[in-house]
Enzyme design. Structure first.
Site, mmCIF file in Angstrom:
data_model
loop_
_atom_site.group_PDB
_atom_site.id
_atom_site.type_symbol
_atom_site.label_atom_id
_atom_site.label_comp_id
_atom_site.label_asym_id
_atom_site.label_seq_id
_atom_site.Cartn_x
_atom_site.Cartn_y
_atom_site.Cartn_z
ATOM 1 N N ARG A 53 14.693 -24.363 -20.180
ATOM 2 C CA ARG A 53 14.814 -23.679 -19.173
ATOM 3 C C ARG A 53 14.119 -24.057 -18.029
ATOM 4 O O ARG A 53 14.449 -23.912 -16.608
ATOM 5 C CB ARG A 53 13.982 -22.197 -19.546
ATOM 6 C CG ARG A 53 14.483 -21.541 -20.418
ATOM 7 C CD ARG A 53 13.733 -20.419 -21.243
ATOM 8 N NE ARG A 53 13.415 -19.350 -20.463
ATOM 9 C CZ ARG A 53 13.945 -17.940 -20.681
ATOM 10 N NH1 ARG A 53 15.056 -17.973 -21.698
ATOM 11 N NH2 ARG A 53 13.422 -17.143 -19.821
ATOM 12 N N GLU A 169 17.917 -10.757 -19.959
ATOM 13 C CA GLU A 169 16.825 -11.064 -19.349
ATOM 14 C C GLU A 169 16.635 -10.551 -17.878
ATOM 15 O O GLU A 169 17.628 -10.733 -17.175
ATOM 16 C CB GLU A 169 16.127 -12.494 -19.610
ATOM 17 C CG GLU A 169 15.896 -12.816 -20.889
ATOM 18 C CD GLU A 169 15.507 -14.145 -20.993
ATOM 19 O OE1 GLU A 169 14.549 -14.514 -20.245
ATOM 20 O OE2 GLU A 169 16.073 -15.233 -21.628
#
Length: 220
Positions: A53, A169
């Site tokens: 990420r 998310e």
């Protein structure tokens, strides 16, 4: 597919030991900011995914930013990540303390994006795991119907499609203000007392609520 909730809530999970620093710093920070500031905290995530990420997955609606530069929230409590912490047997998670010390920080999606838009802070949401290369990102509430809300609310995530959809998310760039947290959900009254003690001298005090349904069966 289930319809978009009228007032979606978002949830960040963290170890109770992190609450004093979160409140003192007036917000949650992204992994990128945590590393840059050399902040100490009790990490409960997956190291390989955090690395991806930070270095590999971009947020296309905000060019040249990486997922790891954002503070992540789920659209549901009782997330798949919490399940992995509860089971304690994933090889990429060093944390083995179970779900009891984990708290849910709840905020209201629309209030959050209104604040972000008013303050020029970038935000986005995904329709799956934001650490996946196949996930799509959006930054307008009209796109909330791209999320599989049936999967988000499902308690059975053995199906691969449901598992991916449940991991949708919300992301806020860099710092998520503590004052936007409206509620802290914990597993039992013992943890509630600990949270109240921890936040005794904090100006902004979210509602503290025992939410056993936000957790997995402790007998497992």
């Amino acid at each position: 597919m289930a319809s978009v909730p009228p007032s979606p809530k978002i949830y960040h999970i963290t170890h109770i030991d992190n609450l004093p620093n979160i409140a003192a710093n007036m917000g949650l920070v992204s992994d990128a900011t945590r590393i840059a500031r050399d902040l100490s905290c009790s990490l409960v995530g997956m190291s390989t995914i955090k690395e991806r990420r930070l270095k590999e997955i971009e947020v296309p609606c905000h060019p040249k930013t990486m997922v790891g530069q954002y503070v992540p929230f789920y659209f549901c409590p009782r997330s798949i990540m919490l399940y992995m912490l509860h089971m304690g047997n994933h090889p990429d998670i060093s944390y083995k303390g179970g779900q009891q010390p984990i708290v849910h920080l709840q905020a209201d999606f629309h209030k959050v994006i209104n604040w972000a838009n008013s303050n020029g802070v970038s935000w986005a949401f995904s329709n799956g795991n934001a650490g996946s290369r196949l996930t799509n990102f959006y930054n307008h509430p009209s796109k909330l119907n791209e999320i599989d809300w049936g999967a988000v609310s499902s308690s059975d995530f053995r199906d691969a499609k449901i598992k991916e959809g449940k991991q949708a998310e919300f992301l806020m760039f860099n710092v998520f203000p503590w004052t936007l947290i409206e509620k802290i959900g914990i597993i039992n009254s013992t943890m509630a007392t600990k949270v109240k003690t921890t936040l005794a001298n904090v100006a902004h005090k979210p509602v503290i609520a025992v939410e056993p349904n936000w957790y997995f069966d402790s007998r497992r």
